[in-house]
Structure formats: C-alpha cells, structure tokens
Design an enzyme around this catalytic site. Structure first.
Site, PDB file in Angstrom:
ATOM      1  CG  ASP A 284      13.019  -0.128  -7.786  1.00  0.00           C
ATOM      2  OD1 ASP A 284      12.398  -1.017  -8.386  1.00  0.00           O
ATOM      3  OD2 ASP A 284      13.192   1.014  -8.250  1.00  0.00           O
ATOM      4  CD  GLU A 331      13.604  -4.836  -9.656  1.00  0.00           C
ATOM      5  OE1 GLU A 331      13.944  -5.540 -10.643  1.00  0.00           O
ATOM      6  OE2 GLU A 331      13.612  -3.611  -9.667  1.00  0.00           O
ATOM      7  CG  ASP A 384       6.474  -2.052 -12.406  1.00  0.00           C
ATOM      8  OD1 ASP A 384       5.644  -1.147 -12.196  1.00  0.00           O
ATOM      9  OD2 ASP A 384       7.686  -1.936 -12.133  1.00  0.00           O
TER      10      ASP A 384
END
Length: 484
Positions: A284, A331, A384
């Site tokens: 992430d 990511e 998201d």
C-alpha cells in the site's frame, strides 16, 4: 491477461454472525472462485480493524483481526456450545462488529482450552511480535487507556515492571496469544483449502501503523517521536484538485535512518509475517518508500507539509535477499513522479492500473486499458473507489455516452460488464475485479470513501451466496481473453 481474480474483503462475506469469517462461507466463496476459473482472491489487510472498521490503521502490523475467527468451528472443537454463540447471530446485512460480546465468547473458549504442541509451536515461532503484542493488549485492558498516558514504568518499557505485570496478569496476556493462535490456525487452514482449489491469496500490507499500536510502543526508536514520545511528524498527502487542504492521516512517520541502522529488521520481520499470510503482497502507498509527505504534529491541515526521502532500493534490496521468491505488487496510485516510476522499475514489481482513473484525459491516459503494459495489475476499481455501476450512475448523460464509447460498450450492455471485458482484453499481466462489479452493484456497494468517516465505510456485505451463473460468466470471459 495471464491470470485473474476477485477482490472481496473477508468481512463482506455473508454469514450469521454480523461479519464474514474464516468459516463455511469463506470456503463456499473459494468454491465459487474455482468454478469461475479464477486464480486469485484479494482480501485487503487481515490486520485488526480500528474503531471505524478500517484495517489500514491497526493496533498491530502483525496481529490478525480476531473478528474473523469462525465461531461454529469453536463449537465443533468443544470450546463453545451453540447456545453461547446464539446471542451473536445477526440478520443484519451490514457488518456488526459486536466486539465486546465476541471477546467474552473467546474468553470462554480460552477457559476451556488446553495448550498443546501446535499452540506452543505457534507461540515460539511468532514470539518476535506476539509477546509484545499480547503484553501491550493486556496492559491496555488493565490500565484502560492508550500507552502514551501510562505510568513511565510501562510507557518507557521498564523490564522489571513489565515482567512483574505479566506474572500478575498471566491469564490476560496468554488470552491474547490464544486468540492470535485461533486466528492463525483457521486462516492457514483456509489458505490450504484455497491452494487445493488452485486459488492464491493477495493481501495488502499498509505502509503506516497507528500511533496507538503495539508497534510504536515496542519500537519507538523506529519512528519520528519527540522527547515526550508523541509524534513530531505525521503522515498525509498534499493538497490537490479534490482536497484543497490535503489529507492529514495522522500516522507517525518512520525514522528511516534508524530503521536502516538496524538492518531494516522490523521491516524484514513484517515482510516475513505477510509472507506467512499471503501468496502475493500488495504494498500500500508504495510511493511513500521513495519519498513521503510529512506534516508537523499539531497542524490542522496538510497544507504546510513537505516531502521527505524514503529508503528506496536500500530496503527492497534487503527484502529481495531475505525473500527471493516473494511476489509483490506496488500500489502506486496518487501523485506519482519519475523517481517513483524509476524505483518501481528497479524493484521489478508490477504496478497498478485502475480503469476508473482512465476515463478522463482521453485515450493517452496511462490508466486507459489500451495503454497498459504487461507488467501491471489492472482493476476496474479498488476498495477506495465507487463501484463501476455506482460511478457510471452518477455521470451526466453526456459523460455516460463518452465513457461507453471509451469502453466500447454495446447498445444494451451494462457499463460494469463492458469495463470488465475491456480489462480482460488488455495486456495487463493480472486482472482483479471487485466482486461488487461482477454483480453490477450500485454505489451502496462501495467499500470505503477516503477522507470520510461514515458508517457505510468498511461495512458492505453480501446478502446472499454468490451465484453459479456469475461464476460461469467469469470463466467464459477468462477463457476468451487469456493468453494461451
């Protein structure tokens, strides 16, 4: 497209106990993926969610979320009985965390548990993080508030005081070891079941940890803290066209020099733990490893933050040495610079492309599927994003016509299905589609809206078991576009 999979958080599985678990419904979902000839199940982080339900701000970077422990399995093992679990059953289709009731049930199970060699082996193997975590949780339970306000003996980790506390509260400390053993045992059994169906697990590794965590308490030297142990700098991201004040996340930032002086030991331990949990790890906020945005503690917005250098390849070279076979996805969404792109290139990690981001700026947009390279993982949207159908439904008629042309949707074809088809027809190495897009779920299926605090975040659940007809459609699209 070489392989494909489905994104669905564990908490979104259907079931009777208010939240998805590692039980029967998880196995049924794996069966569904196998019937659809899928290769991956992406589950997001399995770390314990915070009070808002987010697994990206956890009290531990290593401990699992014990809300996922399957209660019927504990009944089968004689640690609970059905009458005891009835009170936790819920017909609510949204996630109901009921943590205190669940904790009481697990305490009952612990009172009936007899430690065996499997338990002892787990405690020994995971002791490098488990002992500090169990002690931290017991201290927090007994004292009743966060570690920064503890007596100096505990806040500053006086060895004698901590040893005395553990002797006097042995059962409480052992309880937190026990529930992590249950989590790990059930999860590893589920992973074996997935492997038997040729399904690999993709899990997320958040870059930051929560300040009120076992990690910061046990390793304060690895973070930028002041003399009073409070954060001097906190993480965030700068202002942009969508957020004029930027985003102030509040997580403490790392002292990368101290981390490097330790040989990145905590990070290598963390990568190792994630390798124990997942087949593929999605890092992430990867751009934060090249440079990260830091804001002075006490600021009300992120307007006055600044970019600071991250560890770059110095960290990832150590990761490669320690875990040469570990498969990692970067990511790299958000504000990406040439330096970040160069770091991704050096690591060799595939990066991410999101079709929803490719519907603006014309056909030269790097997120537009026709521009994908092989070395990427393509998504219709992430946790998201709005769902594909939800996003489409909020567009004007003019914009709807434009995006339909971009994804080459047929006259009566649903936008979500056309978007999926276009991903599969791209050059991307892997394609991941949220389950909600496969079922054409509207905006109510959105998992999270960044920057918002809402009961709708982290709460979407399947109302019924997945349909075999959807699995058949998955298999048909995969077989049509898979590289032979």
């Amino acid at each position: 497209m070489e392989k494909c999979g489905v994104l669905l958080p564990v908490f979104s599985l259907c079931g009777e106990y208010g939240i998805g678990s590692f039980g029967r419904e998880a196995r049924e979902f794996i069966d569904f993926l196998a019937a659809g000839e899928q290769d991956f199940w992406q589950v997001l982080p399995l770390t314990r969610a915070d009070k808002s339900g987010s697994p990206y701000s956890s009290e531990s970077a290593f401990a699992g979320d014990t809300d996922y422990i399957d209660l019927p399995s504990l009944v089968e093992n004689g640690l609970l009985n059905e009458a005891e679990t009835t009170a936790l059953k819920s017909s609510d289709a949204r996630v109901a965390r009921q943590r205190e009731k669940r904790k009481q049930l697990l305490e009952t199970a612990f009172s009936r548990f007899a430690a065996d060699s499997n338990y002892e082996s787990f405690v020994e193997k995971q002791g490098y993080w488990l002992n500090d975590y169990a002690l931290y949780m017991a201290l927090k339970e007994v004292i009743g508030f966060d570690w920064i306000d503890w007596d100096d003996r505990y806040r500053l980790r006086d060895k004698t005081a901590l040893e005395q506390f553990e002797r006097e509260n042995k059962k409480k400390v052992d309880f937190y070891r026990f529930v992590q053993y249950l989590f790990d045992s059930q999860w590893q059994a589920l992973r074996l079941y997935a492997a038997s169906k040729k399904i690999q697990i993709i899990g997320d590794m958040p870059i930051y940890v929560c300040y009120e965590s076992a990690d910061v308490w046990s390793h304060p030297e690895l973070f930028v803290l002041g003399e009073d142990m409070s954060p001097s700098l906190v993480a965030g991201c700068p202002p942009d066209g969508f957020t004029p004040d930027g985003q102030l996340w509040g997580n403490p930032v790392y002292d990368w020099q101290k981390n490097e002086e330790s040989g990145f030991k905590w990070w290598l331990d963390r990568f190792g733990r994630n390798a124990d949990l997942y087949d593929i790890v999605r890092l992430d906020h990867f751009r934060g490893f090249e440079s990260f945005f830091a804001v002075k503690s006490g600021e009300k917005t992120a307007r006055r933050g600044e970019w600071m250098p991250g560890p770059g390849m110095r960290l990832f070279e150590r990761v490669r040495q320690k875990f040469p076979r570990m498969e990692i996805v970067a990511e790299d969404l958000g504000f990406i610079t040439d330096e970040v792109r160069e770091l991704i290139k050096k690591t060799g990690y595939p990066n991410m492309k999101v079709l929803q981001f490719g519907l603006d700026g014309g056909k030269k947009n790097e997120h537009y599927p026709k521009n994908y390279s092989f070395q990427c993982v393509a998504y219709t949207g992430t946790h998201d994003n709005n769902t594909a159908a939800g996003m489409y439904g909020e567009l004007s008629l003019l914009k709807k016509a434009k995006v339909r042309r971009l994804v080459k949707a047929g006259f009566s074809e649903k936008f979500s299905r056309a978007a999926i088809r276009m991903l599969f027809d791209s050059k991307a190495k892997y394609v991941i589609v949220p389950y909600t897009d496969w079922i054409d779920c509207g905006k109510e299926g959105r998992i999270n809206t960044p920057g918002s605090v809402s009961a709708a975040n982290w709460s979407w659940r399947m109302r019924e078991c997945p349909s075999l007809s959807i699995a058949e459609q998955m298999a048909q699209i995969k077989n049509r576009y898979k590289v032979k």
